[in-house]
Scaffold this active site. Structure first.
Site, PDB file in Angstrom:
ATOM      1  CG  HIS A 282      34.340  25.587  50.527  1.00 16.37           C
ATOM      2  ND1 HIS A 282      34.167  26.949  50.664  1.00 16.37           N
ATOM      3  CD2 HIS A 282      33.403  25.011  51.327  1.00 16.37           C
ATOM      4  CE1 HIS A 282      33.171  27.178  51.514  1.00 16.37           C
ATOM      5  NE2 HIS A 282      32.682  26.029  51.923  1.00 16.37           N
ATOM      6  NE  ARG A 305      29.859  31.220  50.803  1.00 13.09           N
ATOM      7  CZ  ARG A 305      29.725  30.072  50.172  1.00 13.09           C
ATOM      8  NH1 ARG A 305      28.891  29.991  49.147  1.00 13.09           N
ATOM      9  NH2 ARG A 305      30.387  29.008  50.541  1.00 13.09           N
TER      10      ARG A 305
END
Length: 649
Positions: A282, A305
């Site tokens: 990640h 995000r």
């Protein structure tokens, strides 16, 4: 309607009436509840002091197409589009049957969580690489989605266990060491250790033990795939190998329990494995400025995000499509090779995901800075920051006018414009081990299979422990989903397997006594009652496994003696502040004072999650992560007094 069947059947079949679930995270909980809803009995074993596992850490939400929440918001989506998105993400390793089961059961599984457990999953957002908004979480702040969902199911299962122990028995600190098999190879039970003693239980088994992303030892599964991992991801093919760090050098989001135990158990029983080399990295693990080298890190939720957060290198430049797949974004960070990297959210983005920002900020993981403070913190000019923001806004305007992506391929621009004179939430981020796409071989019915795709009778799997569901890359929001979907499927398959044994009169060899007796099976209004030699047990209240042939029943522990009242012990915050080290750790929560020194090693979130509040009042932070009932249930043995009235904050 009543149907009755009589068979000559071994007493061992009644003993086999339970489903043994190994692992108390979300996958295990979904399987256990499904078995109960199908009228079965459950023994749940977990090696940790508390159930929950990594599922409680999931921060962004749970995917689902066709859910009630989507329909209420007028979001046009379908299981076919979700299946297509997942297929693209899975790449060459896609297994269509597993992907179809995951995606086509997704909306119904979201609705099951809402209807069966009263969970609120009414906010729907778009995460990276999803065509449509389909990632669900609660709208009113509160806990992380993974924690809310998992603890809601844990509390429901504990309530059933307390009300009727004949239906479900939960045993923590129980390490399963062996899967028992009969002469045909069918799995018929487990051996486990607890408190220095060995125990045996019989029943079919659901493995729900998660992945192996926290075992960095030389003989670990991570070590076995570290070389093939570097070359297994097509997205990284243009990155010089010297820039891709060794797998075991990376930090991780995984708790210490994630050591691949269930995979090793299943392999020992003949199971195959799939895609072990596909370990997901990640891109946004948060670097704690106080412990930058810590191996275990918090995850900056992908939802940050999804709501408009942008990624900047040390010079203040964007370098990727922030909503690209995880392997892509991580790869761009390595290829750019210009860290430290920062995740930056403007005010509009921060406000939309305010609970997350507050959580990270309160833990010292995220800063709130003006544009000029951000530029100074990065060591760049404010003009450079403004230039980057202006270019991003121009890219967003260009897409809105033409429908064409920016130079990084980004087409979703959320919460623009970004103004360099705004106030920002900022965190330093780094790639880290997050999820294991590989694991046990299993089919779309959650039946564990051999390397030759032959079903192993009596053995099922759920959640991250299954290999091959996500191919070479998992979409954000689908980890909780695979736990719930495949937990439900495993529970259904296990319950049907047990019932088929009853109805057919099959006797697993080696399962117990060979003494036969007349068995009568009665089915009335969906309820199955089995009578053996005059004694009966129904499908909802089957008798616990008898202790025979060396077996030891894992009975619930005797109720602890009532704790000594502490409500008359007043402790000032000045005194609490003196106990601020890991060796002597007191905290104040909701008016109570707790000496949690001896609890630190058992805390599911790790020591650091508590010690940063040692000697302080942690009420607000505790309530952000837990419901008050957790404190009442698990905190009473550590409570030593109450905060003196004059000292309450």
């Amino acid at each position: 309607t009543t149907h009755t069947h009589t068979h000559a059947l071994s007493h061992s079949l009644v003993k086999m009436a339970q489903v043994i679930v190994v692992g108390g995270g979300l996958g295990g909980m979904a399987a256990a509840h499904t078995v109960l809803q199908h009228g079965g009995k459950v023994l749940l074993l977990d090696k940790s002091p508390f159930c929950g596992g990594n599922s409680t850490k999931a921060t962004s939400g749970i995917n689902g197409a066709g859910s009630m929440a989507q329909r209420a918001k007028g979001i046009e989506d379908s299981v076919d589009v979700f299946e297509a998105d997942t297929t693209v993400s899975a790449g060459e390793r896609c297994r269509p049957a597993l992907v179809k089961a995951l995606t086509h059961n997704s909306g119904a599984s979201i609705d099951w969580l809402v209807d069966s457990f009263g969970l609120k999953l009414d906010t729907v957002s778009r995460m990276a690489a999803h065509t449509n908004p389909r990632t669900h979480r609660g709208s009113d702040g509160g806990q992380f989605p993974g924690m809310m969902i998992t603890y809601g199911m844990i509390e429901a299962l504990e309530a059933i266990a307390e009300a009727d122990p004949s239906k479900v028995n939960i045993v923590n600190k129980a390490t399963v060491t062996t899967l028992l098999r009969d002469a045909s190879g069918a799995v018929i039970g487990v051996e486990f250790e607890k408190g220095g003693s060995k125990h045996t239980e019989h029943g079919c088994v659901v493995i729900a033990t998660g992945g192996f992303g926290a075992d960095f030892s030389d003989d670990s599964l991570l070590a076995s795939v570290q070389e093939t991992w570097r070359t297994s991801t097509p997205t990284w093919s243009d990155i010089p190998q010297t820039l891709i760090p060794p797998l075991r050098s990376l930090p991780t989001t995984n708790g210490p329990h994630c050591t691949g135990d269930g995979i090793k158990l299943a392999v020992g029983a003949g199971a195959g494995v799939r895609d072990l080399e596909y370990v997901q990295v990640h891109p946004t693990g948060i670097v704690d400025p106080r412990e930058p080298g810590a191996k275990l890190k918090w995850l900056a939720a992908e939802a940050l995000r999804g709501h408009g957060g942008i990624l900047l290198d040390k010079d203040g430049n964007r370098f990727s499509n922030e909503l690209g797949k995880r392997d892509y974004v991580s790869g761009r960070m390595w290829k750019t090779n210009n860290g430290p990297y920062r995740l930056v959210l403007n005010t509009a983005a921060s406000d939309e995901i305010a609970w997350h920002c507050k959580h990270y900020k309160d833990r010292g993981l995220m800063k709130k800075l003006t544009g000029r403070e951000l530029a100074a913190d990065m060591g760049i000019s404010h003009d450079k920051l403004k230039s980057t923001c202006d270019a991003y806004n121009s890219d967003a305007d260009y897409y809105n006018r033409t429908g064409k992506a920016d130079r990084f391929g980004k087409i979703y621009f959320i919460n623009t414009p970004v103004n360099a004179d705004d106030t920002f939430h900022v965190a330093e981020v780094t790639p880290l081990v997050h999820y294991c796409m590989g694991g046990i071989a299993a089919d779309h019915k959650a039946q564990v299979t051999t390397d030759a795709d032959q079903v192993i009778a009596g053995l099922f799997a759920a959640g991250e422990v299954i290999g091959g569901i996500h191919g070479d890359n998992r979409l954000g929001g689908s980890s909780l989903l695979d736990c719930v979907v495949y937990g439900r499927i495993a529970g259904q398959s296990a319950a049907r397997y047990q019932l088929s044994n009853f109805v057919s009169g099959a006797v697993p060899s080696g399962g117990g006594s060979s003494e036969n007796g007349a068995v009568q099976i009665t089915v009335e209004n969906g309820k199955v009652t089995v009578t053996v030699g005059g004694a009966s047990a129904d499908s909802a209240t089957a008798a616990p496994a008898a202790a025979g042939n060396g077996a030891v029943t894992a009975a619930p522990p005797a109720p602890a003696a009532a704790p000594t009242p502490v409500e008359d012990t007043m402790i000032g915050m000045a005194e609490v502040a003196k106990h601020s080290t890991p060796e002597d750790c007191w905290v104040a929560v909701d008016g109570g004072v707790y000496n949690v020194t001896d609890f630190l090693d058992d805390h599911p979130g790790g020591k650091r999650a508590i010690t940063i509040y040692a000697g302080k009042d942690a009420t607000e932070q505790f309530m952000m992560m837990h419901r008050p009932e957790v404190l009442v249930k698990h905190g009473k043995e550590f409570k030593i007094g109450v905060v003196a009235p004059s000292a309450k904050l």
